[in-house]
Motif scaffolding. Structure first.
Motif, mmCIF file in Angstrom:
data_model
loop_
_atom_site.group_PDB
_atom_site.id
_atom_site.type_symbol
_atom_site.label_atom_id
_atom_site.label_comp_id
_atom_site.label_asym_id
_atom_site.label_seq_id
_atom_site.Cartn_x
_atom_site.Cartn_y
_atom_site.Cartn_z
ATOM 1 N N ASN A 43 -72.679 -11.378 -9.369
ATOM 2 C CA ASN A 43 -72.077 -10.156 -9.889
ATOM 3 C C ASN A 43 -70.704 -10.004 -9.254
ATOM 4 O O ASN A 43 -70.583 -9.754 -8.059
ATOM 5 C CB ASN A 43 -72.968 -8.951 -9.558
ATOM 6 N N MET A 44 -69.651 -10.196 -10.043
ATOM 7 C CA MET A 44 -68.299 -10.236 -9.510
ATOM 8 C C MET A 44 -67.895 -8.942 -8.815
ATOM 9 O O MET A 44 -67.298 -8.956 -7.743
ATOM 10 C CB MET A 44 -67.305 -10.554 -10.631
ATOM 11 N N GLU A 45 -68.211 -7.784 -9.413
ATOM 12 C CA GLU A 45 -67.774 -6.511 -8.825
ATOM 13 C C GLU A 45 -68.431 -6.271 -7.468
ATOM 14 O O GLU A 45 -67.761 -5.991 -6.476
ATOM 15 C CB GLU A 45 -68.082 -5.336 -9.748
ATOM 16 N N GLY A 46 -69.749 -6.414 -7.408
ATOM 17 C CA GLY A 46 -70.437 -6.182 -6.154
ATOM 18 C C GLY A 46 -70.137 -7.254 -5.130
ATOM 19 O O GLY A 46 -70.007 -6.980 -3.930
ATOM 20 N N PHE A 47 -70.011 -8.489 -5.608
ATOM 21 C CA PHE A 47 -69.753 -9.598 -4.696
ATOM 22 C C PHE A 47 -68.425 -9.434 -3.964
ATOM 23 O O PHE A 47 -68.272 -9.856 -2.825
ATOM 24 C CB PHE A 47 -69.747 -10.907 -5.491
ATOM 25 N N LEU A 48 -67.461 -8.764 -4.614
ATOM 26 C CA LEU A 48 -66.156 -8.579 -3.995
ATOM 27 C C LEU A 48 -66.209 -7.602 -2.805
ATOM 28 O O LEU A 48 -65.260 -7.511 -2.035
ATOM 29 C CB LEU A 48 -65.139 -8.089 -5.033
ATOM 30 N N GLN A 49 -67.323 -6.876 -2.666
ATOM 31 C CA GLN A 49 -67.487 -6.008 -1.492
ATOM 32 C C GLN A 49 -67.428 -6.818 -0.203
ATOM 33 O O GLN A 49 -67.066 -6.308 0.857
ATOM 34 C CB GLN A 49 -68.835 -5.268 -1.556
ATOM 35 N N ILE A 50 -67.797 -8.079 -0.332
ATOM 36 C CA ILE A 50 -67.802 -8.919 0.870
ATOM 37 C C ILE A 50 -66.396 -9.115 1.419
ATOM 38 O O ILE A 50 -66.204 -9.402 2.597
ATOM 39 C CB ILE A 50 -68.467 -10.279 0.560
ATOM 40 N N ILE A 51 -65.382 -8.922 0.574
ATOM 41 C CA ILE A 51 -63.991 -9.078 1.019
ATOM 42 C C ILE A 51 -63.672 -8.065 2.109
ATOM 43 O O ILE A 51 -63.035 -8.388 3.111
ATOM 44 C CB ILE A 51 -63.021 -8.934 -0.167
ATOM 45 N N ASP A 52 -64.128 -6.821 1.918
ATOM 46 C CA ASP A 52 -63.893 -5.805 2.948
ATOM 47 C C ASP A 52 -64.664 -6.143 4.220
ATOM 48 O O ASP A 52 -64.180 -5.910 5.336
ATOM 49 C CB ASP A 52 -64.303 -4.425 2.433
ATOM 50 N N THR A 53 -65.869 -6.690 4.055
ATOM 51 C CA THR A 53 -66.661 -7.097 5.213
ATOM 52 C C THR A 53 -65.943 -8.178 6.013
ATOM 53 O O THR A 53 -65.987 -8.205 7.248
ATOM 54 C CB THR A 53 -68.041 -7.625 4.755
ATOM 55 N N LEU A 54 -65.242 -9.051 5.296
ATOM 56 C CA LEU A 54 -64.522 -10.151 5.942
ATOM 57 C C LEU A 54 -63.142 -9.744 6.441
ATOM 58 O O LEU A 54 -62.460 -10.526 7.091
ATOM 59 C CB LEU A 54 -64.369 -11.324 4.964
ATOM 60 N N GLY A 55 -62.704 -8.514 6.110
ATOM 61 C CA GLY A 55 -61.382 -8.070 6.539
ATOM 62 C C GLY A 55 -60.264 -8.505 5.609
ATOM 63 O O GLY A 55 -59.116 -8.638 6.029
ATOM 64 N N GLY A 56 -60.591 -8.735 4.323
ATOM 65 C CA GLY A 56 -59.581 -9.138 3.350
ATOM 66 C C GLY A 56 -59.480 -10.643 3.192
ATOM 67 O O GLY A 56 -59.966 -11.404 4.030
ATOM 68 N N VAL A 57 -58.859 -11.066 2.096
ATOM 69 C CA VAL A 57 -58.649 -12.486 1.840
ATOM 70 C C VAL A 57 -57.209 -12.720 1.402
ATOM 71 O O VAL A 57 -56.546 -11.805 0.898
ATOM 72 C CB VAL A 57 -59.603 -13.026 0.747
ATOM 73 N N THR A 58 -56.736 -13.924 1.582
ATOM 74 C CA THR A 58 -55.370 -14.285 1.193
ATOM 75 C C THR A 58 -55.415 -15.343 0.103
ATOM 76 O O THR A 58 -56.141 -16.341 0.221
ATOM 77 C CB THR A 58 -54.595 -14.826 2.405
ATOM 78 N N ILE A 59 -54.651 -15.100 -0.972
ATOM 79 C CA ILE A 59 -54.587 -16.058 -2.080
ATOM 80 C C ILE A 59 -53.127 -16.398 -2.369
ATOM 81 O O ILE A 59 -52.219 -15.664 -1.973
ATOM 82 C CB ILE A 59 -55.290 -15.519 -3.349
ATOM 83 N N ASP A 60 -52.925 -17.488 -3.069
ATOM 84 C CA ASP A 60 -51.581 -17.908 -3.485
ATOM 85 C C ASP A 60 -51.407 -17.514 -4.949
ATOM 86 O O ASP A 60 -51.852 -18.225 -5.851
ATOM 87 C CB ASP A 60 -51.412 -19.415 -3.294
ATOM 88 N N ASN A 61 -50.787 -16.364 -5.195
ATOM 89 C CA ASN A 61 -50.612 -15.829 -6.537
ATOM 90 C C ASN A 61 -49.520 -16.599 -7.282
ATOM 91 O O ASN A 61 -48.392 -16.716 -6.795
ATOM 92 C CB ASN A 61 -50.255 -14.340 -6.461
ATOM 93 N N ASP A 62 -49.844 -17.130 -8.458
ATOM 94 C CA ASP A 62 -48.888 -17.973 -9.182
ATOM 95 C C ASP A 62 -48.006 -17.207 -10.167
ATOM 96 O O ASP A 62 -47.181 -17.800 -10.852
ATOM 97 C CB ASP A 62 -49.625 -19.094 -9.924
ATOM 98 N N MET A 63 -48.173 -15.860 -10.229
ATOM 99 C CA MET A 63 -47.394 -15.086 -11.195
ATOM 100 C C MET A 63 -47.247 -13.636 -10.739
ATOM 101 O O MET A 63 -48.221 -13.025 -10.285
ATOM 102 C CB MET A 63 -48.092 -15.119 -12.558
ATOM 103 N N ASP A 64 -46.044 -13.091 -10.834
ATOM 104 C CA ASP A 64 -45.802 -11.692 -10.497
ATOM 105 C C ASP A 64 -46.507 -10.809 -11.524
ATOM 106 O O ASP A 64 -46.277 -10.936 -12.728
ATOM 107 C CB ASP A 64 -44.298 -11.403 -10.497
ATOM 108 N N LEU A 65 -47.386 -9.904 -11.056
ATOM 109 C CA LEU A 65 -48.165 -9.065 -11.952
ATOM 110 C C LEU A 65 -48.184 -7.617 -11.477
ATOM 111 O O LEU A 65 -48.225 -7.351 -10.265
ATOM 112 C CB LEU A 65 -49.614 -9.569 -12.036
ATOM 113 N N THR A 66 -48.163 -6.685 -12.434
ATOM 114 C CA THR A 66 -48.264 -5.267 -12.116
ATOM 115 C C THR A 66 -49.284 -4.619 -13.042
ATOM 116 O O THR A 66 -49.259 -4.841 -14.264
ATOM 117 C CB THR A 66 -46.910 -4.556 -12.288
ATOM 118 N N TYR A 67 -50.191 -3.842 -12.446
ATOM 119 C CA TYR A 67 -51.182 -3.106 -13.228
ATOM 120 C C TYR A 67 -51.255 -1.690 -12.677
ATOM 121 O O TYR A 67 -51.720 -1.471 -11.548
ATOM 122 C CB TYR A 67 -52.556 -3.774 -13.144
#
Length: 311
Positions: free
Chosen positions: A156-180
């Motif tokens: 479950n993508m939404e719930g699974f992403l809760q683990i990011i806060d548990t880990l203290g955040g994650v770093t990714i290499d974003n390939d495109m400038d995006l605004t939402y």
């Protein structure tokens, strides 16, 4: 030439991501056994969910990895929100032949038009999960590819992403400038908390690549989570992390299966053959856009998978 190189890199990334998911889940459960054994057992009791078998013959055919028989796995990434059963936006089939030490992987386009088994409709294949959960998704994929599905892994993508806060955040290499709305994701290295990662993984219309771009970002998030989750520092957060996994991951692998799978994976050829649908076309039917697979290509893929499973 540059386009082909980029496409090749994206395919390689796609090959690796679900390997990261399965391998890192194994790491989380197996590396931490010494200090949090009972928590792992509790989590596995929640995660291990056998498929509903409709016939006695199907029950008898259920495999275990410990055998040397070829087997298949359906990987489901579901964007499941509150008051919404969700749809399986990511559907990947992996076939494994232990004797040949080979693996093949096929990504099924989410908008593929096919019969939804058990629902008596023809619809997008990712709707099968919304109509009947994992069991209907498995039955539909089995019918579509004409192969048995032995195992599944659901995230479950939404719930699974809760683990990011548990880990203290994650770093990714974003390939495109995006605004939402108020969220801005500059091109380059970006560190995200759980909520930022959730929005980032859902952006669709602001990306000229549409759903393809969203799938790339979802794979980036999963890969970043799994890489960080498999580091030694997770020992200090093991209980919280396992609680999140227990709430958002389901599979019909047992602990014994996972242990066997870990040993099997070490012996496997590191190169996984990537199969893909390329000859099909998009078509609007009653105002709804579908991906229509090419019949000859579908038959060729079915034959390849059946031969690999020695059917």
């Amino acid at each position: 030439m540059e386009k082909n190189m980029k496409r090749s890199k994206e395919k390689k990334s796609k090959k690796k991501i679900w390997l990261w998911v399965v391998a890192s889940l194994l790491t989380i459960f197996l590396v931490l056994i010494g200090s949090v054994y009972f928590t792992i057992q509790k989590t596995m009791n929640k995660i291990n969910t056998p498929l509903l078998q409709t016939t006695e013959a199907a029950q008898q055919e259920e495999k275990t990895v410990i055998r040397k028989d070829p087997f298949s796995v359906l990987l489901l990434g579901v964007d499941e929100r509150k008051e919404d059963s969700g749809r399986s936006d990511t559907m990947i089939v992996v076939t494994v032949n232990p004797e040949k030490q080979t693996m093949k992987m096929l990504s099924i386009p989410r908008d593929t038009r096919t019969e939804i088994v058990g629902h008596d409709t023809v619809d997008k294949i990712n709707h099968a999960y919304a109509f009947g959960g994992v069991t209907m998704a498995v039955d539909t994929v089995e019918h579509f590819l004409n192969i048995p599905i032995d195992y599944y892994v659901f995230i479950n993508m939404e719930g699974f992403l809760q683990i990011i806060d548990t880990l203290g955040g994650v770093t990714i290499d974003n390939d495109m400038d995006l605004t939402y709305n108020e969220y801005h994701y500059p091109k380059g290295e970006v560190t995200l908390d759980g909520n930022e990662a959730l929005i980032f993984s859902r952006i669709r219309y602001e990306d000229p690549r549409g759903d393809f771009g969203r799938q790339i970002r979802q794979r980036q998030i999963i890969e970043a989570v799994m890489k960080k989750a498999s580091t030694p520092s997770t020992l200090l957060k093991a209980t919280d992390m396992l609680d999140v996994l227990g709430d958002n991951v389901r599979m019909n692998f047992s602990v014994k299966d996972l242990l066997q799978l870990q040993g099997l994976y070490k012996k496997m050829n590191a190169d996984m053959e990537q199969l893909s649908f390329e000859a099909g076309e998009g078509e609007r039917i009653r105002g709804i856009w579908y991906y229509i697979p090419d019949d000859k290509e579908l038959q060729r893929i079915q034959l390849t998978l059946n031969n690999h499973l020695e059917k």
